[in-house]
Design a protein around this motif. Sequence first.
Motif, PDB file in Angstrom:
ATOM      1  N   TYR A  77       0.868  -1.174   0.000  1.00 18.19           N
ATOM      2  CA  TYR A  77       0.000   0.000   0.000  1.00 18.19           C
ATOM      3  C   TYR A  77       0.901   1.220   0.000  1.00 18.19           C
ATOM      4  O   TYR A  77       1.437   1.598   1.037  1.00 18.19           O
ATOM      5  CB  TYR A  77      -0.924  -0.020   1.224  1.00 18.19           C
ATOM      6  CG  TYR A  77      -1.815  -1.241   1.227  1.00 18.19           C
ATOM      7  CD1 TYR A  77      -2.985  -1.256   0.487  1.00 18.19           C
ATOM      8  CD2 TYR A  77      -1.465  -2.376   1.946  1.00 18.19           C
ATOM      9  CE1 TYR A  77      -3.807  -2.373   0.465  1.00 18.19           C
ATOM     10  CE2 TYR A  77      -2.281  -3.495   1.933  1.00 18.19           C
ATOM     11  CZ  TYR A  77      -3.447  -3.494   1.188  1.00 18.19           C
ATOM     12  OH  TYR A  77      -4.248  -4.605   1.166  1.00 18.19           O
TER      13      TYR A  77
ATOM     14  N   SER B 148      -0.820   5.951  -4.278  1.00 17.12           N
ATOM     15  CA  SER B 148      -1.552   4.953  -5.061  1.00 17.12           C
ATOM     16  C   SER B 148      -3.057   5.204  -4.924  1.00 17.12           C
ATOM     17  O   SER B 148      -3.530   5.747  -3.927  1.00 17.12           O
ATOM     18  CB  SER B 148      -1.187   3.530  -4.638  1.00 17.12           C
ATOM     19  OG  SER B 148      -1.449   3.300  -3.278  1.00 17.12           O
TER      20      SER B 148
ATOM     21  N   TRP C 271      -6.736   3.464  -4.939  1.00 16.58           N
ATOM     22  CA  TRP C 271      -7.416   2.202  -4.696  1.00 16.58           C
ATOM     23  C   TRP C 271      -8.924   2.401  -4.681  1.00 16.58           C
ATOM     24  O   TRP C 271      -9.406   3.491  -4.405  1.00 16.58           O
ATOM     25  CB  TRP C 271      -7.025   1.657  -3.320  1.00 16.58           C
ATOM     26  CG  TRP C 271      -5.642   1.108  -3.243  1.00 16.58           C
ATOM     27  CD1 TRP C 271      -4.480   1.832  -3.114  1.00 16.58           C
ATOM     28  CD2 TRP C 271      -5.262  -0.255  -3.290  1.00 16.58           C
ATOM     29  NE1 TRP C 271      -3.414   0.982  -3.068  1.00 16.58           N
ATOM     30  CE2 TRP C 271      -3.862  -0.309  -3.178  1.00 16.58           C
ATOM     31  CE3 TRP C 271      -5.976  -1.447  -3.411  1.00 16.58           C
ATOM     32  CZ2 TRP C 271      -3.166  -1.506  -3.174  1.00 16.58           C
ATOM     33  CZ3 TRP C 271      -5.280  -2.637  -3.417  1.00 16.58           C
ATOM     34  CH2 TRP C 271      -3.883  -2.664  -3.301  1.00 16.58           C
TER      35      TRP C 271
ATOM     36  N   LEU D 179      -6.511  -1.963  -6.944  1.00 17.10           N
ATOM     37  CA  LEU D 179      -5.545  -0.908  -7.258  1.00 17.10           C
ATOM     38  C   LEU D 179      -5.828  -0.383  -8.662  1.00 17.10           C
ATOM     39  O   LEU D 179      -5.872  -1.145  -9.620  1.00 17.10           O
ATOM     40  CB  LEU D 179      -4.115  -1.462  -7.179  1.00 17.10           C
ATOM     41  CG  LEU D 179      -2.997  -0.508  -7.570  1.00 17.10           C
ATOM     42  CD1 LEU D 179      -2.915   0.671  -6.602  1.00 17.10           C
ATOM     43  CD2 LEU D 179      -1.662  -1.252  -7.609  1.00 17.10           C
TER      44      LEU D 179
END
Length: 118
Positions: free
Chosen positions: A3, A7, A9, A92
């Motif tokens: 994680y 990023s 998600w 993701l």
Amino acid sequence: MKYKKWSIWRANLDPLVGSEQGKSRPVIIISEDDINELLNAVNIIPITSRKPGREVYPNEVLISASKTGLDVESIALCHQIRTIDKKRLSKLYGKIGSKKVQREVHEALTFQLGINIE
């Protein structure tokens, strides 16, 4: 699973209370990678799709669909910052790779939280 900061998600933010952002939606992880490895929770900013004519406020950031994995132009809702368990994260999309956009997120958070960096 890794994680990583910046990023994007899909997260299930329900149940919600009052004016919180809910539903299953994209979020940006903004907590640091070292912390993300240690804890079962991450700090996130919810993302919403941008409707035509929708103004972007100083505590929000416009996110292009290009190179982020998002389907449409969106808005990072920095006034909705929250901490969630990693179990809420399911897919993701991609990441915010643009240093300019990362800086804009920092500035929007600084504005929202009243942090004076001087």
